[in-house]
Enzyme design. Structure first.
Site, PDB file in Angstrom:
ATOM      1  N   PRO A  87      28.005   0.307 -41.021  1.00 52.31           N
ATOM      2  CA  PRO A  87      26.818  -0.540 -40.826  1.00 52.31           C
ATOM      3  C   PRO A  87      26.515  -0.755 -39.338  1.00 52.31           C
ATOM      4  O   PRO A  87      25.411  -1.169 -38.997  1.00 52.31           O
ATOM      5  CB  PRO A  87      27.181  -1.849 -41.526  1.00 52.31           C
ATOM      6  N   GLU A 114      36.565  -3.973 -43.115  1.00 48.60           N
ATOM      7  CA  GLU A 114      35.700  -4.580 -42.092  1.00 48.60           C
ATOM      8  C   GLU A 114      35.207  -3.532 -41.102  1.00 48.60           C
ATOM      9  O   GLU A 114      34.233  -3.753 -40.394  1.00 48.60           O
ATOM     10  CB  GLU A 114      36.462  -5.673 -41.338  1.00 48.60           C
ATOM     11  N   ARG A 151      18.888  19.221 -48.766  1.00 47.63           N
ATOM     12  CA  ARG A 151      17.534  19.703 -49.066  1.00 47.63           C
ATOM     13  C   ARG A 151      16.886  20.403 -47.870  1.00 47.63           C
ATOM     14  O   ARG A 151      15.831  21.018 -48.027  1.00 47.63           O
ATOM     15  CB  ARG A 151      16.639  18.632 -49.697  1.00 47.63           C
ATOM     16  N   ASP A 166       6.477  15.965 -47.621  1.00 53.48           N
ATOM     17  CA  ASP A 166       7.251  14.754 -47.894  1.00 53.48           C
ATOM     18  C   ASP A 166       7.017  13.694 -46.830  1.00 53.48           C
ATOM     19  O   ASP A 166       6.781  13.997 -45.677  1.00 53.48           O
ATOM     20  CB  ASP A 166       8.767  15.058 -47.885  1.00 53.48           C
TER      21      ASP A 166
HETATM   22  C1  JB8 Z   1      30.718  -1.313 -45.563  1.00 55.79           C
HETATM   23  O1  JB8 Z   1      24.775   1.110 -44.108  1.00 55.79           O
HETATM   24  B1  JB8 Z   1      25.857   1.960 -44.186  1.00 55.79           B
HETATM   25  C2  JB8 Z   1      27.268   1.472 -44.455  1.00 55.79           C
HETATM   26  C3  JB8 Z   1      27.500   0.191 -44.891  1.00 55.79           C
HETATM   27  C4  JB8 Z   1      28.817  -0.210 -45.103  1.00 55.79           C
HETATM   28  C5  JB8 Z   1      29.886   0.647 -44.893  1.00 55.79           C
HETATM   29  C6  JB8 Z   1      29.633   1.924 -44.468  1.00 55.79           C
HETATM   30  C7  JB8 Z   1      28.317   2.337 -44.248  1.00 55.79           C
HETATM   31  C8  JB8 Z   1      31.067  -0.053 -45.185  1.00 55.79           C
HETATM   32  N1  JB8 Z   1      29.362  -1.401 -45.511  1.00 55.79           N
HETATM   33  O2  JB8 Z   1      25.646   3.292 -43.962  1.00 55.79           O
END
Ligand code: JB8
Length: 246
Positions: A87, A114, A151, A166
């Site tokens: 994330p 985490e 793709r 697309d």
């Molecule tokens: C916990 O948004 B993401 C993503 C979100 C995540 C983890 C890995 C990737 C691990 N939340 O790509």
């Protein structure tokens, strides 16, 4: 292309990638996906892949050892993409998909817990996120990356599965689409699409793509390469908007 997935949950793969266009691409050998259990590169009886964070606090961190060893064994090509799903990564987009699709190999590490020990970053070509929301792990995001990249691999899309029109292929949202019936529950298909003037249809589609992008994703409009015709169409849209809101 070779796709290598490094994960603590290998049983989640191929999952939805076994179906549809991606499933055909994999079974036809247009890409070869290998799924690796990260615990194969642990060395203790408990097959530990995570540990408590230095500095304290809640949650566990994926330890660097097994990830480094996995990459030592799995990364082959020197221009391989090495991607961490996190994330805290760059938002994934079509430009990243094109970059990865042009490489002979893509290795995806699925983050869990985490996060991943920061020293792993030095082994990556990309750290990517699929959006601003919290997930349980990087496995579902990895499947999104694999779908988007597959793709773009030559031969994966049949003639009927259009790529060029697309959304995002040209940096704009796609125009609205209609099929039969011409009137459905009192809602009519725009006349221009039924008249069969291909020049008018092309202009209408471009204008509606611009209108939709302006309304929903103005951030894309500022980055898009706009032609003189696009700029004229946007002025028409702005004038229509002024009339509508008067
Ligand atoms: C916990 O948004 B993401 C993503 C979100 C995540 C983890 C890995 C990737 C691990 N939340 O790509």
């Amino acid at each position: 292309m070779f796709i290598d997935v490094v994960t603590l949950f290998p049983e989640m793969f191929p999952g939805p990638l076994a179906g549809s266009i991606t499933g055909r691409a994999l079974s036809a050998g247009l890409a070869d996906m290998r799924v690796h259990d990260l615990r194969e590169w642990t060395h203790d009886a408990h097959r530990t892949a995570d540990d408590r964070p230095f500095g304290g606090g809640a949650g566990m961190v994926m330890t660097p050892g097994p990830i480094f060893e996995a990459l030592d064994d799995v990364v082959g090509a020197d221009d391989a993409g090495v991607v961490l799903m996190t994330p805290a990564g760059t938002p994934f987009d079509q430009e990243i998909a094109k970059d990865l699709a042009a490489r002979p190999q893509m290795v995806i590490i699925c983050g869990r817990y985490e996060g991943v020990d920061e020293r792993v970053r030095g082994r990556l070509t990309h750290a990517v996120s699929v959006g601003d929301f919290v997930l349980t792990g990087g496995e579902l995001p990895a499947m999104i990356i694999i779908d988007a990249v597959l793709r773009l691999v030559p031969g994966v899309l049949g003639d009927e599965d259009s790529a060029p029109s697309d959304s995002f292929y040209n940096g704009l949202l796609d125009c609205p689409h209609y099929t039969r019936p011409a009137v459905f529950r009192g809602m009519a298909v725009p006349d221009v699409l039924r008249r069969g003037d291909h020049g008018e249809v092309r202009r209408w589609r471009r204008k509606e793509a611009l209108r939709r992008t302006r309304a929903l994703r103005p951030d894309l409009l500022t980055r898009a390469q706009l032609s003189d015709e696009d700029k004229a169409l946007l002025r028409e849209i702005e004038e229509e908007e002024r009339e509508r809101t008067q």
